[in-house]
Each structure stands twice: as structure tokens, then as C-alpha cells.
Design a protein around this motif. Structure first.
Motif, PDB file in Angstrom:
ATOM      1  N   GLN A 149       0.839  -1.195   0.000  1.00  0.00           N
ATOM      2  CA  GLN A 149       0.000   0.000   0.000  1.00  0.00           C
ATOM      3  C   GLN A 149       0.883   1.258   0.000  1.00  0.00           C
ATOM      4  O   GLN A 149       2.028   1.230   0.445  1.00  0.00           O
ATOM      5  N   TYR A 150       0.316   2.337  -0.516  1.00  0.00           N
ATOM      6  CA  TYR A 150       1.044   3.609  -0.545  1.00  0.00           C
ATOM      7  C   TYR A 150       0.043   4.730  -0.295  1.00  0.00           C
ATOM      8  O   TYR A 150      -1.012   4.792  -0.940  1.00  0.00           O
ATOM      9  N   GLN A 151       0.373   5.593   0.641  1.00  0.00           N
ATOM     10  CA  GLN A 151      -0.491   6.721   0.969  1.00  0.00           C
ATOM     11  C   GLN A 151      -0.061   7.943   0.168  1.00  0.00           C
ATOM     12  O   GLN A 151       1.036   8.470   0.361  1.00  0.00           O
ATOM     13  N   VAL A 152      -0.917   8.356  -0.752  1.00  0.00           N
ATOM     14  CA  VAL A 152      -0.620   9.540  -1.551  1.00  0.00           C
ATOM     15  C   VAL A 152      -0.585  10.757  -0.634  1.00  0.00           C
ATOM     16  O   VAL A 152      -1.452  10.929   0.231  1.00  0.00           O
ATOM     17  N   LEU A 153       0.430  11.604  -0.823  1.00  0.00           N
ATOM     18  CA  LEU A 153       0.629  12.728   0.080  1.00  0.00           C
ATOM     19  C   LEU A 153      -0.475  13.769  -0.034  1.00  0.00           C
ATOM     20  O   LEU A 153      -0.971  14.287   0.962  1.00  0.00           O
ATOM     21  N   SER A 154      -0.860  14.061  -1.268  1.00  0.00           N
ATOM     22  CA  SER A 154      -1.904  15.058  -1.501  1.00  0.00           C
ATOM     23  C   SER A 154      -2.352  14.937  -2.947  1.00  0.00           C
ATOM     24  O   SER A 154      -1.850  14.099  -3.705  1.00  0.00           O
ATOM     25  N   GLU A 155      -3.281  15.761  -3.339  1.00  0.00           N
ATOM     26  CA  GLU A 155      -3.744  15.746  -4.729  1.00  0.00           C
ATOM     27  C   GLU A 155      -2.668  16.214  -5.689  1.00  0.00           C
ATOM     28  O   GLU A 155      -2.764  16.001  -6.897  1.00  0.00           O
ATOM     29  N   HIS A 156      -1.628  16.839  -5.156  1.00  0.00           N
ATOM     30  CA  HIS A 156      -0.531  17.303  -5.994  1.00  0.00           C
ATOM     31  C   HIS A 156       0.607  16.276  -6.084  1.00  0.00           C
ATOM     32  O   HIS A 156       1.602  16.526  -6.766  1.00  0.00           O
ATOM     33  N   ASP A 157       0.456  15.137  -5.406  1.00  0.00           N
ATOM     34  CA  ASP A 157       1.497  14.103  -5.416  1.00  0.00           C
ATOM     35  C   ASP A 157       1.388  13.308  -6.716  1.00  0.00           C
ATOM     36  O   ASP A 157       0.875  12.189  -6.755  1.00  0.00           O
ATOM     37  N   VAL A 158       1.904  13.886  -7.783  1.00  0.00           N
ATOM     38  CA  VAL A 158       1.789  13.280  -9.106  1.00  0.00           C
ATOM     39  C   VAL A 158       2.553  11.956  -9.167  1.00  0.00           C
ATOM     40  O   VAL A 158       2.073  10.964  -9.730  1.00  0.00           O
ATOM     41  N   LEU A 159       3.742  11.927  -8.570  1.00  0.00           N
ATOM     42  CA  LEU A 159       4.552  10.710  -8.579  1.00  0.00           C
ATOM     43  C   LEU A 159       3.838   9.576  -7.847  1.00  0.00           C
ATOM     44  O   LEU A 159       3.745   8.453  -8.357  1.00  0.00           O
ATOM     45  N   GLY A 160       3.326   9.867  -6.674  1.00  0.00           N
ATOM     46  CA  GLY A 160       2.622   8.843  -5.909  1.00  0.00           C
ATOM     47  C   GLY A 160       1.390   8.330  -6.630  1.00  0.00           C
ATOM     48  O   GLY A 160       1.129   7.123  -6.670  1.00  0.00           O
ATOM     49  N   GLN A 161       0.630   9.244  -7.227  1.00  0.00           N
ATOM     50  CA  GLN A 161      -0.559   8.840  -7.960  1.00  0.00           C
ATOM     51  C   GLN A 161      -0.203   7.958  -9.153  1.00  0.00           C
ATOM     52  O   GLN A 161      -0.892   6.974  -9.448  1.00  0.00           O
ATOM     53  N   ALA A 162       0.891   8.301  -9.831  1.00  0.00           N
ATOM     54  CA  ALA A 162       1.324   7.505 -10.980  1.00  0.00           C
ATOM     55  C   ALA A 162       1.741   6.106 -10.545  1.00  0.00           C
ATOM     56  O   ALA A 162       1.430   5.107 -11.215  1.00  0.00           O
ATOM     57  N   LEU A 163       2.437   6.012  -9.422  1.00  0.00           N
ATOM     58  CA  LEU A 163       2.858   4.713  -8.917  1.00  0.00           C
ATOM     59  C   LEU A 163       1.656   3.860  -8.507  1.00  0.00           C
ATOM     60  O   LEU A 163       1.633   2.648  -8.747  1.00  0.00           O
ATOM     61  N   VAL A 164       0.673   4.466  -7.870  1.00  0.00           N
ATOM     62  CA  VAL A 164      -0.525   3.725  -7.478  1.00  0.00           C
ATOM     63  C   VAL A 164      -1.262   3.220  -8.715  1.00  0.00           C
ATOM     64  O   VAL A 164      -1.735   2.073  -8.755  1.00  0.00           O
ATOM     65  N   ARG A 165      -1.368   4.063  -9.747  1.00  0.00           N
ATOM     66  CA  ARG A 165      -2.024   3.626 -10.987  1.00  0.00           C
ATOM     67  C   ARG A 165      -1.249   2.473 -11.625  1.00  0.00           C
ATOM     68  O   ARG A 165      -1.840   1.518 -12.145  1.00  0.00           O
ATOM     69  N   MET A 166       0.076   2.561 -11.577  1.00  0.00           N
ATOM     70  CA  MET A 166       0.901   1.490 -12.127  1.00  0.00           C
ATOM     71  C   MET A 166       0.668   0.189 -11.374  1.00  0.00           C
ATOM     72  O   MET A 166       0.513  -0.882 -11.976  1.00  0.00           O
ATOM     73  N   ARG A 167       0.646   0.271 -10.036  1.00  0.00           N
ATOM     74  CA  ARG A 167       0.390  -0.931  -9.230  1.00  0.00           C
ATOM     75  C   ARG A 167      -0.969  -1.538  -9.565  1.00  0.00           C
ATOM     76  O   ARG A 167      -1.099  -2.760  -9.748  1.00  0.00           O
ATOM     77  N   ASP A 168      -1.999  -0.697  -9.649  1.00  0.00           N
ATOM     78  CA  ASP A 168      -3.347  -1.194  -9.933  1.00  0.00           C
ATOM     79  C   ASP A 168      -3.414  -1.828 -11.317  1.00  0.00           C
ATOM     80  O   ASP A 168      -4.095  -2.855 -11.516  1.00  0.00           O
ATOM     81  N   LYS A 169      -2.710  -1.245 -12.275  1.00  0.00           N
ATOM     82  CA  LYS A 169      -2.718  -1.798 -13.630  1.00  0.00           C
ATOM     83  C   LYS A 169      -2.001  -3.142 -13.651  1.00  0.00           C
ATOM     84  O   LYS A 169      -2.465  -4.093 -14.308  1.00  0.00           O
ATOM     85  N   LEU A 170      -0.893  -3.236 -12.931  1.00  0.00           N
ATOM     86  CA  LEU A 170      -0.176  -4.508 -12.857  1.00  0.00           C
ATOM     87  C   LEU A 170      -1.014  -5.564 -12.153  1.00  0.00           C
ATOM     88  O   LEU A 170      -0.976  -6.745 -12.525  1.00  0.00           O
ATOM     89  N   ARG A 171      -1.767  -5.159 -11.125  1.00  0.00           N
ATOM     90  CA  ARG A 171      -2.687  -6.093 -10.478  1.00  0.00           C
ATOM     91  C   ARG A 171      -3.706  -6.625 -11.483  1.00  0.00           C
ATOM     92  O   ARG A 171      -4.015  -7.826 -11.514  1.00  0.00           O
ATOM     93  N   GLU A 172      -4.232  -5.715 -12.289  1.00  0.00           N
ATOM     94  CA  GLU A 172      -5.224  -6.105 -13.284  1.00  0.00           C
ATOM     95  C   GLU A 172      -4.629  -7.091 -14.279  1.00  0.00           C
ATOM     96  O   GLU A 172      -5.241  -8.123 -14.604  1.00  0.00           O
ATOM     97  N   TYR A 173      -3.409  -6.803 -14.764  1.00  0.00           N
ATOM     98  CA  TYR A 173      -2.747  -7.717 -15.698  1.00  0.00           C
ATOM     99  C   TYR A 173      -2.482  -9.067 -15.032  1.00  0.00           C
ATOM    100  O   TYR A 173      -2.636 -10.129 -15.653  1.00  0.00           O
ATOM    101  N   HIS A 174      -2.066  -9.023 -13.762  1.00  0.00           N
ATOM    102  CA  HIS A 174      -1.776 -10.256 -13.031  1.00  0.00           C
ATOM    103  C   HIS A 174      -3.034 -11.109 -12.891  1.00  0.00           C
ATOM    104  O   HIS A 174      -2.999 -12.334 -13.100  1.00  0.00           O
ATOM    105  N   ASP A 175      -4.156 -10.478 -12.545  1.00  0.00           N
ATOM    106  CA  ASP A 175      -5.419 -11.205 -12.404  1.00  0.00           C
ATOM    107  C   ASP A 175      -5.861 -11.789 -13.750  1.00  0.00           C
ATOM    108  O   ASP A 175      -6.356 -12.929 -13.811  1.00  0.00           O
ATOM    109  N   GLN A 176      -5.683 -11.021 -14.818  1.00  0.00           N
ATOM    110  CA  GLN A 176      -6.048 -11.508 -16.146  1.00  0.00           C
ATOM    111  C   GLN A 176      -5.187 -12.708 -16.541  1.00  0.00           C
ATOM    112  O   GLN A 176      -5.678 -13.671 -17.141  1.00  0.00           O
ATOM    113  N   GLU A 177      -3.896 -12.641 -16.203  1.00  0.00           N
ATOM    114  CA  GLU A 177      -2.997 -13.747 -16.524  1.00  0.00           C
ATOM    115  C   GLU A 177      -3.387 -15.013 -15.765  1.00  0.00           C
ATOM    116  O   GLU A 177      -3.407 -16.110 -16.329  1.00  0.00           O
ATOM    117  N   GLU A 178      -3.726 -14.852 -14.481  1.00  0.00           N
ATOM    118  CA  GLU A 178      -4.150 -16.013 -13.690  1.00  0.00           C
ATOM    119  C   GLU A 178      -5.442 -16.606 -14.243  1.00  0.00           C
ATOM    120  O   GLU A 178      -5.593 -17.830 -14.318  1.00  0.00           O
TER     121      GLU A 178
END
Length: 213
Positions: free
Chosen positions: A68-97
């Protein structure tokens, strides 16, 4: 001037290290109670925030997608991008399984269909031919010893075909379900091995398992 120059010089050194990707530096805030101390505190917070983002990125790179990662604020562009990346990888992982499970089921279904076909051919094709051959041998005029040996050989062959048919697709499983099939299997194994096997089923199976199960 020296009291101001030294901390500013130190801050410059720290920033230079961070620019090179080194966030293991120690940011020690001087106890001054002025803007310089506030700047060092802000720098320490920046170091901590970037370090947390780097650790999260490392976890993602190691496929630890439960982190898990706590985004610092609405201006935390890096954190938001990382969370989106994690969620997308989760989606790909679930699809692969899901795809792997689908492929396994398709492979199993293909194997079961082939087993059923072979079992039917053995039971409906070869079985009756062997039985007919046995009756023909009984009607042929042969020496009693020879006829008996041929009959015994045919009986063994018929029994082996029945065993093969049962192993490929137990008819009891198809006709009566899991419980009776297990009971029959216990009897078959007991006769084949000489080991005393007791099968007990507690209660009635009031539900039908799906065919693939």
C-alpha cells in the motif's frame, strides 16, 4: 555570514547527493529557530517522501502488488502515478491467472473427452469382439487343455480391457456420482492389492457436483 554560509553550503551538498539519486543522506536540522532550520526540516520531509515513493516503486518492481502507498496530496503526481501502475499490474496479473486457469480447464476438458472416447471404444468395440471370440472358441473342437488355455487367456484379456475402461472413465462416476464411484474404487483396489479397504460415506450427497469438478 559564516553562520549562514555553512548551513547553506551543507544544504547544497545534500541536494547534490539527492539529485544523483542518493536519498540515504542524513539531513540534520540545526537548532536555530529561524528560516534555515525550517528549510532543513522541509528538506528532510522531501527526502522522506521521495524515499517512500522509491521503496514503493521497488516493491512494484519486485511484483509485490499487495503493498500500500499513501498519496501525500492531490498534488502528489509521482505517488498517484505509482498507485495507478500498481493497480494496472494487479489487473494484468489477475487476467494472466484467469487465462492460465482457463487454459488448464480447456486442457483438462480435452483430456477427459479423449478418455471418454477411448473408454467407449474399448467397452463398446473391443469388449464385444472378445466376448464373441470367447464363445466361438468354446464351440470349436479343440483339445480340452488347449481350449482351456485359450479361454483363460481371453478371460484375462477381457478383464484387462474392463480395468482399462474403468481407469479411463469409471461408469459409476458418470451414472451414480462420486460416492458410489469411490465405493466401487475401494472394492477394485482391495481385490487388486489384497489390502483391506473400508469406505465410509457419512450422510447423503444431496447435491450434484459440476461435471468438470
Amino acid at each position: 555570514a559564516g553562520q549562514l554560509a555553512r548551513p547553506i553550503s551543507r544544504m547544497k551538498e545534500l541536494l547534490s547527493e539527492m539529485v544523483l539519486g542518493n536519498f540515504d543522506v542524513r539531513v540534520k536540522s540545526p537548532s536555530r529557530g529561524d528560516e534555515v532550520e525550517a528549510m532543513f526540516q522541509a528538506l528532510d520531509q522531501l527526502k522522506h517522501s521521495v524515499s517512500q515513493a522509491m521503496l514503493f516503486a521497488r516493491d512494484i518492481g519486485r511484483n509485490q502488488l499487495h503493498k500500500q502507498y499513501q498519496v501525500l496530496s492531490e498534488h502528489d503526481v509521482l505517488g498517484q502515478a505509482l498507485v495507478r501502475m500498481r493497480d494496472k499490474l494487479r489487473e494484468y496479473h489477475d487476467q494472466e491467472e484467469a487465462l492460465q486457469l482457463q487454459n488448464q480447464r480447456a486442457l483438462l476438458e480435452g483430456q477427459e473427452k479423449e478418455r471418454t472416447r477411448l473408454s467407449r471404444e474399448l467397452h463398446d468395440g473391443l469388449g464385444p469382439l472378445l466376448t464373441s471370440l470367447k464363445h466361438m472358441i468354446q464351440r470349436v473342437d479343440l483339445e480340452p487343455g488347449t481350449k482351456q488355455r485359450i479361454k483363460e487367456l481371453l478371460d484375462e484379456t477381457i478383464a484387462e480391457v474392463r480395468r482399462m475402461t474403468y481407469k479411463l472413465m469409471p461408469q459409476a462416476l458418470v451414472d451414480f456420482g462420486v460416492g458410489p464411484a469411490l465405493h466401487k474404487l475401494a472394492g477394485v483396489m482391495q481385490r487388486a492389492t489384497g489390502i483391506a479397504i473400508h469406505y465410509q460415506q457419512d450422510g447423503e450427497l444431496e447435491f450434484e457436483l459440476p461435471e468438470d469438478l
